[in-house]
Design a protein around this motif. Structure first.
Motif, PDB file in Angstrom:
ATOM      1  N   PRO A 323      25.404 125.677 -44.114  1.00 60.38           N
ATOM      2  CA  PRO A 323      24.068 125.848 -43.568  1.00 60.38           C
ATOM      3  C   PRO A 323      23.585 127.264 -43.758  1.00 60.38           C
ATOM      4  CG  PRO A 323      25.696 125.665 -41.800  1.00 60.38           C
ATOM      5  CD  PRO A 323      26.396 125.354 -43.081  1.00 60.38           C
ATOM      6  N   LEU A 324      22.261 127.423 -43.685  1.00 57.70           N
ATOM      7  CA  LEU A 324      21.671 128.740 -43.931  1.00 57.70           C
ATOM      8  C   LEU A 324      22.191 129.773 -42.956  1.00 57.70           C
ATOM      9  CD1 LEU A 324      19.622 130.632 -45.231  1.00 57.70           C
ATOM     10  CD2 LEU A 324      17.906 129.731 -43.655  1.00 57.70           C
ATOM     11  N   ASN A 325      22.151 129.473 -41.664  1.00 56.60           N
ATOM     12  CA  ASN A 325      22.560 130.435 -40.653  1.00 56.60           C
ATOM     13  C   ASN A 325      24.048 130.246 -40.347  1.00 56.60           C
ATOM     14  OD1 ASN A 325      19.942 131.335 -40.473  1.00 56.60           O
ATOM     15  ND2 ASN A 325      19.385 129.793 -38.972  1.00 56.60           N
ATOM     16  N   THR A 326      24.906 130.628 -41.303  1.00 55.22           N
ATOM     17  CA  THR A 326      26.324 130.324 -41.164  1.00 55.22           C
ATOM     18  C   THR A 326      26.990 131.124 -40.070  1.00 55.22           C
ATOM     19  OG1 THR A 326      26.721 131.919 -42.938  1.00 55.22           O
ATOM     20  CG2 THR A 326      26.603 129.606 -43.546  1.00 55.22           C
ATOM     21  N   THR A 327      26.397 132.206 -39.590  1.00 51.85           N
ATOM     22  CA  THR A 327      27.035 132.996 -38.552  1.00 51.85           C
ATOM     23  C   THR A 327      26.732 132.480 -37.161  1.00 51.85           C
ATOM     24  OG1 THR A 327      25.152 134.515 -38.505  1.00 51.85           O
ATOM     25  CG2 THR A 327      26.973 135.070 -39.950  1.00 51.85           C
ATOM     26  N   ILE A 328      25.854 131.486 -37.042  1.00 50.00           N
ATOM     27  CA  ILE A 328      25.535 130.929 -35.738  1.00 50.00           C
ATOM     28  C   ILE A 328      26.469 129.762 -35.462  1.00 50.00           C
ATOM     29  CG2 ILE A 328      23.760 129.793 -34.350  1.00 50.00           C
ATOM     30  CD1 ILE A 328      21.679 131.324 -35.839  1.00 50.00           C
ATOM     31  N   ARG A 329      27.173 129.817 -34.326  1.00 51.53           N
ATOM     32  CA  ARG A 329      28.181 128.810 -34.020  1.00 51.53           C
ATOM     33  C   ARG A 329      27.616 127.585 -33.318  1.00 51.53           C
ATOM     34  NH1 ARG A 329      32.585 129.020 -37.059  1.00 51.53           N
ATOM     35  NH2 ARG A 329      33.632 131.022 -36.989  1.00 51.53           N
ATOM     36  N   VAL A 330      26.359 127.621 -32.945  1.00 52.63           N
ATOM     37  CA  VAL A 330      25.738 126.477 -32.273  1.00 52.63           C
ATOM     38  C   VAL A 330      24.518 126.070 -33.073  1.00 52.63           C
ATOM     39  CG1 VAL A 330      26.543 127.089 -29.981  1.00 52.63           C
ATOM     40  CG2 VAL A 330      24.383 128.010 -30.792  1.00 52.63           C
ATOM     41  N   PRO A 331      24.088 124.794 -32.965  1.00 48.16           N
ATOM     42  CA  PRO A 331      22.896 124.362 -33.704  1.00 48.16           C
ATOM     43  C   PRO A 331      21.672 125.192 -33.327  1.00 48.16           C
ATOM     44  CG  PRO A 331      24.083 122.477 -32.823  1.00 48.16           C
ATOM     45  CD  PRO A 331      24.710 123.692 -32.222  1.00 48.16           C
ATOM     46  N   ALA A 332      20.856 125.463 -34.327  1.00 48.32           N
ATOM     47  CA  ALA A 332      19.656 126.269 -34.077  1.00 48.32           C
ATOM     48  C   ALA A 332      18.741 125.606 -33.064  1.00 48.32           C
ATOM     49  CB  ALA A 332      18.911 126.512 -35.388  1.00 48.32           C
ATOM     50  N   GLN A 333      18.685 124.254 -33.076  1.00 50.33           N
ATOM     51  CA  GLN A 333      17.816 123.554 -32.122  1.00 50.33           C
ATOM     52  C   GLN A 333      18.272 123.801 -30.688  1.00 50.33           C
ATOM     53  OE1 GLN A 333      17.622 119.369 -32.820  1.00 50.33           O
ATOM     54  NE2 GLN A 333      16.031 119.002 -31.302  1.00 50.33           N
ATOM     55  N   ARG A 334      19.595 123.854 -30.499  1.00 55.50           N
ATOM     56  CA  ARG A 334      20.098 124.134 -29.168  1.00 55.50           C
ATOM     57  C   ARG A 334      19.756 125.558 -28.738  1.00 55.50           C
ATOM     58  NH1 ARG A 334      26.265 122.797 -28.442  1.00 55.50           N
ATOM     59  NH2 ARG A 334      25.397 120.795 -29.119  1.00 55.50           N
ATOM     60  N   GLN A 469      21.267 138.218 -29.255  1.00 56.63           N
ATOM     61  CA  GLN A 469      22.276 138.604 -30.237  1.00 56.63           C
ATOM     62  C   GLN A 469      22.879 137.387 -30.925  1.00 56.63           C
ATOM     63  OE1 GLN A 469      23.095 141.634 -31.274  1.00 56.63           O
ATOM     64  NE2 GLN A 469      21.564 142.571 -29.945  1.00 56.63           N
ATOM     65  N   THR A 470      23.057 136.302 -30.163  1.00 53.14           N
ATOM     66  CA  THR A 470      23.645 135.093 -30.735  1.00 53.14           C
ATOM     67  C   THR A 470      22.767 134.510 -31.832  1.00 53.14           C
ATOM     68  OG1 THR A 470      24.688 134.592 -28.626  1.00 53.14           O
ATOM     69  CG2 THR A 470      24.509 132.791 -30.185  1.00 53.14           C
ATOM     70  N   SER A 471      21.456 134.619 -31.655  1.00 55.70           N
ATOM     71  CA  SER A 471      20.536 134.007 -32.612  1.00 55.70           C
ATOM     72  C   SER A 471      20.213 134.916 -33.785  1.00 55.70           C
ATOM     73  CB  SER A 471      19.230 133.632 -31.896  1.00 55.70           C
ATOM     74  OG  SER A 471      18.569 134.795 -31.421  1.00 55.70           O
ATOM     75  N   ARG A 472      20.908 136.052 -33.870  1.00 53.21           N
ATOM     76  CA  ARG A 472      20.625 136.982 -34.969  1.00 53.21           C
ATOM     77  C   ARG A 472      21.569 136.749 -36.141  1.00 53.21           C
ATOM     78  NH1 ARG A 472      18.876 143.039 -33.114  1.00 53.21           N
ATOM     79  NH2 ARG A 472      17.109 142.469 -31.812  1.00 53.21           N
ATOM     80  N   VAL A 473      21.032 136.944 -37.317  1.00 53.03           N
ATOM     81  CA  VAL A 473      21.813 136.858 -38.546  1.00 53.03           C
ATOM     82  C   VAL A 473      21.493 138.086 -39.386  1.00 53.03           C
ATOM     83  CG1 VAL A 473      21.888 134.352 -38.569  1.00 53.03           C
ATOM     84  CG2 VAL A 473      19.981 135.520 -39.669  1.00 53.03           C
ATOM     85  N   ASP A 501      22.842 144.692 -43.807  1.00 50.16           N
ATOM     86  CA  ASP A 501      23.556 144.395 -42.568  1.00 50.16           C
ATOM     87  C   ASP A 501      22.660 144.434 -41.331  1.00 50.16           C
ATOM     88  OD1 ASP A 501      23.074 147.061 -42.807  1.00 50.16           O
ATOM     89  OD2 ASP A 501      25.032 147.719 -42.055  1.00 50.16           O
ATOM     90  N   THR A 502      21.365 144.652 -41.500  1.00 49.96           N
ATOM     91  CA  THR A 502      20.447 144.644 -40.368  1.00 49.96           C
ATOM     92  C   THR A 502      20.378 143.244 -39.767  1.00 49.96           C
ATOM     93  OG1 THR A 502      19.119 146.390 -41.392  1.00 49.96           O
ATOM     94  CG2 THR A 502      18.089 145.122 -39.628  1.00 49.96           C
ATOM     95  N   LEU A 503      20.529 143.149 -38.439  1.00 46.41           N
ATOM     96  CA  LEU A 503      20.522 141.849 -37.764  1.00 46.41           C
ATOM     97  C   LEU A 503      19.104 141.476 -37.357  1.00 46.41           C
ATOM     98  CD1 LEU A 503      23.716 142.150 -35.544  1.00 46.41           C
ATOM     99  CD2 LEU A 503      23.458 141.010 -37.750  1.00 46.41           C
ATOM    100  N   ILE A 504      18.734 140.228 -37.670  1.00 43.66           N
ATOM    101  CA  ILE A 504      17.377 139.742 -37.417  1.00 43.66           C
ATOM    102  C   ILE A 504      17.483 138.358 -36.796  1.00 43.66           C
ATOM    103  CG2 ILE A 504      15.149 139.206 -38.490  1.00 43.66           C
ATOM    104  CD1 ILE A 504      15.971 140.943 -40.858  1.00 43.66           C
ATOM    105  N   GLU A 505      16.579 138.051 -35.878  1.00 41.76           N
ATOM    106  CA  GLU A 505      16.547 136.704 -35.323  1.00 41.76           C
ATOM    107  C   GLU A 505      16.395 135.694 -36.452  1.00 41.76           C
ATOM    108  OE1 GLU A 505      14.034 135.578 -32.146  1.00 41.76           O
ATOM    109  OE2 GLU A 505      14.428 137.377 -30.964  1.00 41.76           O
ATOM    110  N   SER A 506      17.198 134.625 -36.380  1.00 43.34           N
ATOM    111  CA  SER A 506      17.208 133.658 -37.479  1.00 43.34           C
ATOM    112  C   SER A 506      15.829 133.050 -37.706  1.00 43.34           C
ATOM    113  CB  SER A 506      18.218 132.552 -37.186  1.00 43.34           C
ATOM    114  OG  SER A 506      17.905 131.904 -35.962  1.00 43.34           O
ATOM    115  N   SER A 507      15.087 132.752 -36.617  1.00 44.72           N
ATOM    116  CA  SER A 507      13.763 132.158 -36.786  1.00 44.72           C
ATOM    117  C   SER A 507      12.810 133.127 -37.472  1.00 44.72           C
ATOM    118  CB  SER A 507      13.199 131.742 -35.426  1.00 44.72           C
ATOM    119  OG  SER A 507      13.093 132.863 -34.559  1.00 44.72           O
ATOM    120  N   VAL A 508      12.939 134.419 -37.158  1.00 44.60           N
ATOM    121  CA  VAL A 508      12.086 135.429 -37.800  1.00 44.60           C
ATOM    122  C   VAL A 508      12.457 135.573 -39.266  1.00 44.60           C
ATOM    123  CG1 VAL A 508      11.429 137.861 -37.798  1.00 44.60           C
ATOM    124  CG2 VAL A 508      11.709 136.651 -35.635  1.00 44.60           C
ATOM    125  N   LEU A 509      13.760 135.595 -39.538  1.00 45.06           N
ATOM    126  CA  LEU A 509      14.200 135.767 -40.924  1.00 45.06           C
ATOM    127  C   LEU A 509      13.674 134.645 -41.806  1.00 45.06           C
ATOM    128  CD1 LEU A 509      15.970 137.376 -42.899  1.00 45.06           C
ATOM    129  CD2 LEU A 509      17.851 135.851 -42.300  1.00 45.06           C
TER     130      LEU A 509
END
Length: 935
Positions: A323-334, A469-473, A501-509
């Motif tokens: 998946p695109l956001n491979t560093t997120i351990r929970v589903p993006a919808q959750r 922080q959890t939702s950042r990639v 290496d700059t961390l950004i919210e996955s939805s923003v990215l």
């Protein structure tokens, strides 16, 4: 999280996977001597575990362990039909792989690396085992899709399809792209589906359809397809874009035939996506027919509609990609749901704080009431229970002796000790004591509630930080796509990326990837000059483009810069005038920074010809719209011969932030993000100095502009004191002092982005509801600066119709009957009285007979007397020297404008004239004209 914590997390997961693999291999070994044909489920279970280890190892930076896990996954996915000794050899090979993986994980735990795992696998005989087995039964290792990826009822169909030859033609090209680029497909497919859903939503209500939005969606699908290398999809989307472009420009109506063709096109695009993912769909013939139909409709012809394709699809295995956001351990919808809950929690805590404040006020009221109660009781006691004090004073005044007074007092007290009045007094005293106890308990309860509220506040803030922080990639998840695009266009420039290496919210990215691609395309096609021109300017023949990402003061800044020629401001002015987006007078009054921002207008492009990638004026509009929707701002810096830089400045948190409430008018409140506030000042009015550029105030040794937000909001700006309340806000354009009526308090609020209706207000970065229940607009400093330059857009300004004195009379001069009718109708709808003339001579005759006209709108090229001659004659007559004259022509050249302004024209427009622009400029000119006459 530190590196040691990351390693510990990975090792814990790896131990679980290795244990599962060992158990699975042991289970296989018990029956391997017979046959592997019936062990598909066990192999599928091993494949899932191997796939999990492959992805985790790659994510944490262990490539050899990831490769070894991939080998195990492929062996299990092949599901070979073996028996006897060969089945035992196959299980032994799996055991060897798992044992080497176990040793590799143990080495990582001991602080070693995984770089020698491949060598270890060879040394223990794994490579030889694999070669012997494959050479003995090569046909048994034909790759099959893992059964766990499909529903049971699909398995039989899949096994049949596995033996078939690969698809050819359009279908084969689409499928091949996904198989070769699964990582790209992972983010590309959802993006296309989102735009297709948007198009369907617009098409479902054709009478309310936003054709510009539909055109932009098709343009984005086309551009994204070309950029990732999926040409068939891009070619068809290009034809769809051409038709929507014709609809947008009113060259083609949104007729039933056009609607049917659009719907069929969306269905075909859906089927293309399905075919790419493995479904058996016939595309080639439909694609050719629809392409011809779209081309014919775009040119104004009509063709028979293409019949919809039958839905005879069959699923094929989907591409295997992370998946695109491979560093997120929970589903993006959750995560999205969690963020919504946090937003509600913040709002609830804010309301709780307001209720506590009310309880505190109640406590104060109770204290005041108790004090009044006690005074009443004390007065009552003194008057009725201790009358000797009053009587003693009276007897002393009358000269009576002490003895008789004491006896009389005793008798009276003895008689009145247990009467009703005494009992009432004692009851009131007891009630007062009870009242004190209630107040004390209420005070203790309020104190405990305040402590609990503080604890809740700390928990909310910590939860907010953790979820954020959890939702950042990392930004690198977007740069992979940028680098691929750069490789495909690498003959012309070098791409330099900083801040991976700059961390950004996955939805923003995910939302800024499209704008970044548009900015790169803009740099390539508009910014960078040809190698010959660069060499002549003393630059390297290869252009340089930089993409930088960094977090600065609670804001994310992403910059795309090039070392090209810089923006051609004169070309921008010329194109803006040609498109009728601004008048010549407005353009001449603009500063360079404002001229540069004109490229953000929809439909504006400086490209000479429309191509498949550039020239349609869509890309920069997409960038500006996205930045506004994210509550950010876009800075454009350009210098001729040096280059151009576009910087997107976005808040790091999109949902929750700290804001300062400010009052702008008696009934109007707004808010500023605390992260943008440099200081709050109460300054003397004498410290605000008037300059030619407007009011200024000194801050940190420099003069900064002052914007009176009270005036922008239509409030009364009469000075009632000697102090001005200023909020000094930081933006990408510098420090700006915003004057308000009063400062409120700082609140932690849940922010709602501005919707479609409000997204065009570039000074509005979002909305929130304060603790008082008021809806607060969150204001942007740079947007307020731009708003301050457009007085016509201020709130509280007089309506255009009210500024007219009984409906202005206009003289419209043009030799074209259709133009006269069209523009007359346009002006009359807005309340003007319009008289027409078919050339300059007729117009001059009308003016000589009637001097009551308020303005003249004239063409340039006309028989008998042209527009220049008419303008000279009008300015030569004393009666009409101050009469506003507006030029409306197809000639957009600078020399034509120069002559017109030299002769005294008040403004200059190009045909076809933009209705809103013409009415706005007329209102401004006639308002100014009226003011001069009154003065």
């Amino acid at each position: 999280m530190s590196n040691s914590e990351l390693l510990a997390s990975f090792l814990q997961e790896a131990e679980e996977v290795i244990s599962g693999l060992e158990s699975g291999v042991t289970e296989l070994s018990t029956s391997a001597s017979q046959s592997t044909a019936g062990q598909g489920e066990a192999l599928d279970a091993l494949s899932i575990l191997a796939h999990r280890m492959r992805g985790s190892a790659a994510l944490y930076g262990y490539p050899q362990l990831s490769t070894l896990s991939g080998l195990l996954e492929r062996l299990c996915d092949s599901r070979p039909d073996l028996s006897g000794e060969q089945a035992a050899q196959f299980v032994a090979l799996l055991g060897t792989v798992v044992n080497v993986m176990r040793g590799g994980v143990a080495g990582l735990r001991a602080g070693q690396s995984d770089r020698d795992l491949g060598l270890t696998f060879t040394q223990v005989g794994g490579t030889q085992q694999l070669q012997d087995l494959v050479q003995a039964v090569p046909e048994a290792f034909r790759m099959r899709a893992p059964r766990h990826q499909h529903r049971p009822e699909e398995t039989e169909a899949l096994e049949t399809q596995e033996d078939s030859a690969p698809a050819q033609g359009l279908e084969g090209e689409l499928r091949g792209f996904v198989l070769q680029n699964p990582d790209i497909w992972e983010y590309f497919a959802p993006e296309v589906q989102e735009h297709l859903e948007s198009l369907r939503g617009q098409l479902s209500q054709p009478e309310q359809a936003d054709t510009h939005s539909m055109f932009r969606a098709a343009h984005t699908i086309k551009g994204s397809s070309y950029m990732v290398g999926l040409a068939p999809l891009g070619d068809f989307a290009h034809r769809l874009e051409d038709l929507l472009g014709a609809v947008r420009e009113d060259a083609v109506g949104l007729t039933p035939d056009v609607q049917h063709a659009l719907a069929s096109s969306l269905d075909l695009l859906d089927d293309m996506m399905a075919a790419a993912e493995g479904q058996n769909v016939a595309l080639s013939e439909r694609s050719e027919q629809l392409t011809g139909q779209l081309r014919a409709l775009a040119s104004g012809e009509s063709q028979s509609p293409v019949a919809p394709a039958p839905s005879n699809t069959a699923a094929l295995p989907a591409p295997d990609a992370a998946p695109l956001n491979t560093t997120i351990r929970v589903p993006a919808q959750r995560l999205e749901g969690l963020m919504e809950q946090v937003s509600e929690l913040v709002s609830s805590r804010t309301r709780m704080g307001r209720l506590l404040a009310q309880m505190d006020d109640l406590q104060g009221s109770m204290l005041s009431s108790q004090q009044r109660f006690q005074r009443t009781v004390r007065d009552f006691e003194e008057r009725y229970l201790n009358p000797d004090m009053v009587r003693g004073q009276e007897e002393a005044a009358s000269g009576q002796g002490m003895g008789g007074a004491v006896a009389q007092q005793f008798a009276e007290l003895e008689f009145d000790t247990y009467d009703d009045l005494n009992i009432l007094s004692r009851s009131i005293t007891e009630l007062s004591a009870d009242f004190s106890e209630v107040r004390r308990r209420l005070t203790d309860t309020v104190a405990e509630l305040n402590e609990e509220n503080e604890t809740l506040g700390k928990l909310v803030r910590q939860l907010r930080v953790d979820v954020n922080q959890t939702s950042r990639v990392s930004f690198s998840q977007a740069t992979a796509r940028l680098r691929r695009w750069a490789r495909e266009n690498g003959e012309q420039f070098d791409l330099n990326i900083e801040g991976d290496d700059t961390l950004i919210e996955s939805s923003v990215l995910q939302r800024i990837v499209d704008p970044l691609m548009h900015l790169l395309t803009n740099a390539l096609h508009h910014g960078l000059a040809h190698s010959e021109a660069r060499a002549a300017a003393g630059k390297n023949e290869r252009g340089q483009v930089w993409v930088r990402a960094a977090e600065q003061n609670n804001f994310l800044e992403v910059t795309v810069a090039d070392d090209g020629e810089g923006l051609n401001l004169e070309r921008i002015k010329e194109k803006t005038l040609e498109k009728g987006l601004r008048s010549a007078h407005e353009l001449n009054a603009m500063r360079e920074s404002d001229l540069a921002r004109l490229i953000l207008l929809p439909g504006l492009s400086t490209e000479q010809a429309v191509g498949s990638v550039a020239g349609r004026g869509v890309g920069m509009d997409v960038v500006a719209t996205t930045v506004r929707q994210l509550g950010g701002e876009l800075l454009i810096q350009t210098e001729a011969g040096v280059g151009t830089a576009f910087t997107m400045r976005l808040p790091t948190t999109q949902r929750i932030m700290d804001v300062l409430e400010v009052q702008l008018a008696p009934q109007s409140w707004a808010a500023f993000p605390v992260g943008a506030i440099r200081a709050l000042r109460d300054v003397s009015l004498s410290e605000i100095v008037e300059t030619t550029a407007g009011p200024r105030v000194t801050f940190d040794g420099a003069l900064v502009p002052v914007i009176d937000a009270r005036q922008l909001w239509g409030a009364d700006t009469t000075e009632n004191g000697d102090l001005a309340h200023l909020a000094l806000l930081s933006s990408m354009t510098g420090i700006t002092a915003v004057r308000v009526m009063t400062f409120g308090r700082i609140e932690e609020v849940s922010v709602t982005p501005a919707g479609t209706l409000l997204s065009r207000l570039d000074y509005l970065s979002g909305l929130t509801i304060g603790a008082s229940g008021r809806v607060l607009p969150i204001l942007d400093a740079a947007g307020l600066t731009r708003l301050s330059r457009r007085p016509s857009a201020w709130l509280g300004q007089e309506d255009v119709a009210q500024r007219r004195s009984g409906g202005n009379k206009l003289l419209l001069v043009d030799d074209s009957l259709s133009v006269r009718r069209l523009v007359s109708r346009m002006l009359e709808r807005d309340g003007y009285q319009v008289q027409t003339a078919n050339d300059g001579q007729e117009a001059l005759d009308i003016l000589q007979l009637d001097n009551s006209y308020d303005a003249v709108i004239t063409d340039l090229e006309m028989p008998r007397m042209n527009g220049y001659e008419l303008l000279s004659a009008v300015r030569g007559r004393p009666e009409s020297q101050q009469l506003p004259v507006l030029i409306m022509t197809t000639r957009a050249g600078e020399k034509h404008q120069r002559v017109a302004f030299q002769l005294g024209a008040n403004d200059y427009f190009t045909k076809p004239v933009n209705e809103a622009l013409l009415l706005r400029r007329l209102a401004t000119l006639l308002g100014a004209s009226t003011s001069l006459q009154e003065a």
